[in-house]
Motif scaffolding. Sequence first.
Motif, short mmCIF file in Angstrom:
data_model
loop_
_atom_site.label_atom_id
_atom_site.label_comp_id
_atom_site.label_asym_id
_atom_site.label_seq_id
_atom_site.Cartn_x
_atom_site.Cartn_y
_atom_site.Cartn_z
N SER A 191 0.82 -1.22 0.00
CA SER A 191 0.00 0.00 0.00
C SER A 191 0.85 1.27 0.00
O SER A 191 0.50 2.24 -0.66
CB SER A 191 -0.94 0.01 1.20
N VAL A 192 1.98 1.27 0.72
CA VAL A 192 2.79 2.49 0.78
C VAL A 192 3.70 2.64 -0.43
O VAL A 192 4.13 3.75 -0.76
CB VAL A 192 3.62 2.59 2.08
N LEU A 193 3.98 1.54 -1.13
CA LEU A 193 4.82 1.63 -2.32
C LEU A 193 3.98 1.75 -3.59
O LEU A 193 4.34 1.24 -4.64
CB LEU A 193 5.75 0.41 -2.42
N LYS A 194 2.88 2.44 -3.48
CA LYS A 194 1.98 2.65 -4.62
C LYS A 194 1.61 4.13 -4.64
O LYS A 194 0.88 4.60 -3.77
CB LYS A 194 0.74 1.77 -4.49
N SER A 195 2.10 4.84 -5.63
CA SER A 195 1.86 6.29 -5.67
C SER A 195 0.44 6.61 -6.12
O SER A 195 -0.02 6.11 -7.14
CB SER A 195 2.86 6.96 -6.63
N PRO A 196 -0.27 7.48 -5.38
CA PRO A 196 -1.62 7.89 -5.79
C PRO A 196 -1.61 9.19 -6.59
O PRO A 196 -2.66 9.67 -7.02
CB PRO A 196 -2.31 8.11 -4.44
N TYR A 197 -0.43 9.77 -6.78
CA TYR A 197 -0.34 11.09 -7.39
C TYR A 197 -0.45 10.98 -8.91
O TYR A 197 0.29 10.23 -9.55
CB TYR A 197 0.96 11.78 -6.97
N LYS A 198 -1.36 11.76 -9.50
CA LYS A 198 -1.64 11.67 -10.93
C LYS A 198 -1.03 12.83 -11.70
O LYS A 198 -0.84 13.92 -11.17
CB LYS A 198 -3.16 11.65 -11.15
N GLU A 357 -19.91 31.97 2.08
CA GLU A 357 -19.93 31.03 0.95
C GLU A 357 -18.60 31.07 0.21
O GLU A 357 -18.05 30.03 -0.16
CB GLU A 357 -21.07 31.37 0.00
N LEU A 358 -18.06 32.26 0.00
CA LEU A 358 -16.78 32.40 -0.68
C LEU A 358 -15.66 31.75 0.13
O LEU A 358 -14.80 31.06 -0.43
CB LEU A 358 -16.48 33.87 -0.91
N ARG A 359 -15.71 31.92 1.43
CA ARG A 359 -14.68 31.33 2.29
C ARG A 359 -14.77 29.81 2.28
O ARG A 359 -13.75 29.11 2.33
CB ARG A 359 -14.81 31.88 3.71
N ASN A 360 -15.99 29.27 2.23
CA ASN A 360 -16.17 27.82 2.16
C ASN A 360 -15.58 27.26 0.86
O ASN A 360 -14.94 26.20 0.85
CB ASN A 360 -17.64 27.44 2.27
N LYS A 361 -15.82 27.98 -0.23
CA LYS A 361 -15.25 27.56 -1.52
C LYS A 361 -13.73 27.60 -1.48
O LYS A 361 -13.04 26.71 -2.00
CB LYS A 361 -15.77 28.46 -2.65
N TRP A 362 -13.21 28.66 -0.87
CA TRP A 362 -11.76 28.82 -0.77
C TRP A 362 -11.15 27.66 0.03
O TRP A 362 -10.13 27.08 -0.36
CB TRP A 362 -11.46 30.16 -0.10
N ASN A 363 -11.76 27.33 1.16
CA ASN A 363 -11.26 26.22 1.99
C ASN A 363 -11.29 24.90 1.23
O ASN A 363 -10.37 24.08 1.34
CB ASN A 363 -12.10 26.10 3.27
N LEU A 364 -12.34 24.69 0.45
CA LEU A 364 -12.47 23.46 -0.33
C LEU A 364 -11.36 23.38 -1.38
O LEU A 364 -10.74 22.32 -1.57
CB LEU A 364 -13.84 23.41 -1.00
N LEU A 365 -11.09 24.49 -2.06
CA LEU A 365 -10.02 24.53 -3.06
C LEU A 365 -8.66 24.24 -2.41
O LEU A 365 -7.89 23.41 -2.91
CB LEU A 365 -9.99 25.89 -3.75
N CYS A 366 -8.38 24.89 -1.29
CA CYS A 366 -7.09 24.70 -0.63
C CYS A 366 -6.91 23.27 -0.11
O CYS A 366 -5.82 22.70 -0.17
CB CYS A 366 -6.95 25.69 0.52
N GLU A 367 -8.00 22.68 0.38
CA GLU A 367 -7.91 21.30 0.86
C GLU A 367 -7.58 20.35 -0.28
O GLU A 367 -6.79 19.42 -0.13
CB GLU A 367 -9.24 20.91 1.53
N ASN A 368 -8.17 20.58 -1.44
CA ASN A 368 -7.88 19.74 -2.60
C ASN A 368 -6.45 19.96 -3.10
O ASN A 368 -5.81 19.03 -3.57
CB ASN A 368 -8.88 19.99 -3.72
N MET A 369 -5.95 21.17 -3.00
CA MET A 369 -4.56 21.43 -3.36
C MET A 369 -3.61 20.69 -2.41
O MET A 369 -2.57 20.16 -2.84
CB MET A 369 -4.27 22.94 -3.32
N ARG A 370 -3.96 20.66 -1.15
CA ARG A 370 -3.15 19.90 -0.17
C ARG A 370 -3.09 18.43 -0.55
O ARG A 370 -2.07 17.77 -0.39
CB ARG A 370 -3.72 20.05 1.24
N MET A 371 -4.20 17.91 -1.03
CA MET A 371 -4.27 16.49 -1.37
C MET A 371 -3.37 16.13 -2.55
O MET A 371 -3.04 14.96 -2.74
CB MET A 371 -5.71 16.09 -1.69
N LEU A 372 -2.97 17.13 -3.34
CA LEU A 372 -2.06 16.86 -4.45
C LEU A 372 -0.66 16.52 -3.97
O LEU A 372 0.17 16.02 -4.72
CB LEU A 372 -1.97 18.08 -5.38
N MET A 373 -0.37 16.83 -2.71
CA MET A 373 0.99 16.73 -2.21
C MET A 373 1.16 15.61 -1.18
O MET A 373 2.23 15.41 -0.65
CB MET A 373 1.40 18.06 -1.59
#
Length: 373
Positions: A191-198, A357-373
């Motif tokens: 599981s750890v030797l399998k990269s999820p990054y696309k 609403e704008l802040r919620n969208k911003w948090n969602l975007l930043c969380e997804n950016m974190r997931m890229l790393m």
Amino acid sequence: MALPRSLRSCLQRPCLLRSPRARLGGAGGGGLILQSLSGDVYQNLAVEDWIHEQVSLENRQVLFLWRNAPAVVIGRHQNPWQECNLRLMRQKGIKLARRRSGGGTVYHDLGNINLTFFTTRKKYERMDNLKLVVRALKALRPQLDVHVTDRYDIVLGGRYKISGTAAKLGRTTAYHHCTLLCSADKSVLSSVLKSPYKGLKSNATASVPSSVRNLLEEDPALTCELLLEAIAKEYATWHQIDHHITLINPADEAVLPGINSKAKELQTWEWVYGKTPKFSISTYFDMTYKDSVLEVKVDMEVKHGRIEVCNIDAPEQWLPPGLCQELAKSLTGSRFCPDEVAVLASTLLRTCPQDNELRNKWNLLCENMRMLM
């Protein structure tokens, strides 16, 4: 636990430090078998560096035996995002280390044995070392179907890899290290030797996946302790030395001057991540917000672990382009690291309009950016 007094005094002698006539333990020949008392990957890799740099091997060869608590070890020229699942490793508390030698990525835990063979560069011969390991296995269980491949792996039953190999060749000294799977947790390994990054493109050295098997699956009596003893015995026979394993504490500055600074260097972000060859990411992710699914495209170039170029493209009707541009601008020059994204996102959030609403969208975007790393 420190080394026995006789070896301790031998290692503390000025003659240990490299010089034209440096010798380990005087002018005596033969070999020395050391076993680490530590399960810390950085400490054990530091011992390799210390011996390679400080010990004269002209008249003596050294075998270093060590095991680690759960860790993933990448080769010197590899990309960790390409090689392993960093998110999962963070969740499980599994350390990431970059070694000084080349080769592919491996998973270590206490069910995996590590062997390091130190010689002069002229005497370096990894095939001889691997054949020695095979002889040790055969001495324990003559029926074991194990052999060394042309790629310097040891395989079991003609198909299962039980040992991988890597090496570092210095100007005058060299070391060859290899693993030996005894009872490692294969579910964690896979599981750890399998990269999820696309969308990642890199010229870094890529690992070659292999089917693996534990020796314990072949014979439940083949414990790590039994294997270590057998390998040490075969090494002693081959080099005609005393069959004696000397226990060593990798944090003992009195015996290994400067060892702790080497261990600290090996765990710095600059070494583990910053030595990654340049790579790029061109990907997208879908975000679900209320009843809508939105696609966000991301393009980045990363050098020395830092973001050099960053473009974030989200639907204009969902989030003002200026906010995406501000995030991309802030990320440029920062580490390709989820913690840094979190800090930047928090800082930028304070400058956002007081619109929930704008802040919620911003948090969602930043969380997804974190997931890229």
